[in-house]
Write a protein that holds these residues in place. Structure first.
Motif, PDB file in Angstrom:
ATOM      1  N   GLU A   4       0.810  -1.105   0.460  1.00 11.51           N
ATOM      2  CA  GLU A   4       0.565   0.413  -0.004  1.00 11.51           C
ATOM      3  C   GLU A   4       1.080   0.811  -0.021  1.00 11.51           C
ATOM      4  O   GLU A   4       0.672   2.332  -1.278  1.00 11.51           O
ATOM      5  CB  GLU A   4      -1.004   0.297   1.303  1.00 11.51           C
ATOM      6  CG  GLU A   4      -2.188   1.161   1.308  1.00 11.51           C
ATOM      7  CD  GLU A   4      -2.689   0.890  -0.034  1.00 11.51           C
ATOM      8  OE1 GLU A   4      -2.954   2.090  -0.150  1.00 11.51           O
ATOM      9  OE2 GLU A   4      -3.367   0.121  -0.387  1.00 11.51           O
ATOM     10  N   ARG A  25       2.563   1.795  -3.791  1.00 17.77           N
ATOM     11  CA  ARG A  25       1.531   2.739  -4.393  1.00 17.77           C
ATOM     12  C   ARG A  25       1.045   4.226  -4.840  1.00 17.77           C
ATOM     13  O   ARG A  25       2.181   4.542  -4.191  1.00 17.77           O
ATOM     14  CB  ARG A  25      -0.360   2.029  -4.234  1.00 17.77           C
ATOM     15  CG  ARG A  25      -0.450   1.248  -4.034  1.00 17.77           C
ATOM     16  CD  ARG A  25      -1.962   0.792  -3.693  1.00 17.77           C
ATOM     17  NE  ARG A  25      -3.185   1.820  -4.032  1.00 17.77           N
ATOM     18  CZ  ARG A  25      -4.408   1.974  -3.662  1.00 17.77           C
ATOM     19  NH1 ARG A  25      -4.587   1.689  -2.665  1.00 17.77           N
ATOM     20  NH2 ARG A  25      -4.637   3.155  -4.717  1.00 17.77           N
ATOM     21  N   PRO A  73      -1.003   5.820  -1.745  1.00 14.19           N
ATOM     22  CA  PRO A  73      -1.609   5.197  -0.650  1.00 14.19           C
ATOM     23  C   PRO A  73      -2.654   5.307   0.460  1.00 14.19           C
ATOM     24  O   PRO A  73      -2.396   7.214   0.365  1.00 14.19           O
ATOM     25  CB  PRO A  73      -0.293   4.982   0.308  1.00 14.19           C
ATOM     26  CG  PRO A  73       0.774   6.075  -0.248  1.00 14.19           C
ATOM     27  CD  PRO A  73      -0.251   6.245  -1.603  1.00 14.19           C
TER      28      PRO A  73
END
Length: 51
Positions: A23, A26, A29
Motif C-alpha cells: 500500500e 502505491r 496510498p
C-alpha cells in the motif's frame, strides 16, 4: 497447540506487513487503509508477545 497458534499469528503478522508495504508503494496510498492495517498488525504483535 501453542506453537500452531503462534505460527498462525506470525503468518498473519507477515501478511499484514506485506500488505502495508504494498500500500505504501502505491502512487496514492489509502491512509485510512494503512492506519487500519497498522492497527491490526500491532494487535497481532501484542498477542504474539503475550504468548
Amino acid at each position: 497447540m501453542q506453537t500452531s497458534h503462534l505460527t498462525a499469528l506470525e503468518a498473519k503478522h507477515a501478511t499484514l506487513d506485506r500488505r502495508i508495504s504494498a500500500e505504501i508503494k502505491r502512487p496514492l496510498p489509502d491512509q485510512a487503509l494503512l492506519a487500519d492495517l497498522k492497527r491490526r498488525k500491532l494487535r497481532v504483535k501484542e498477542e504474539i508477545a503475550a504468548i
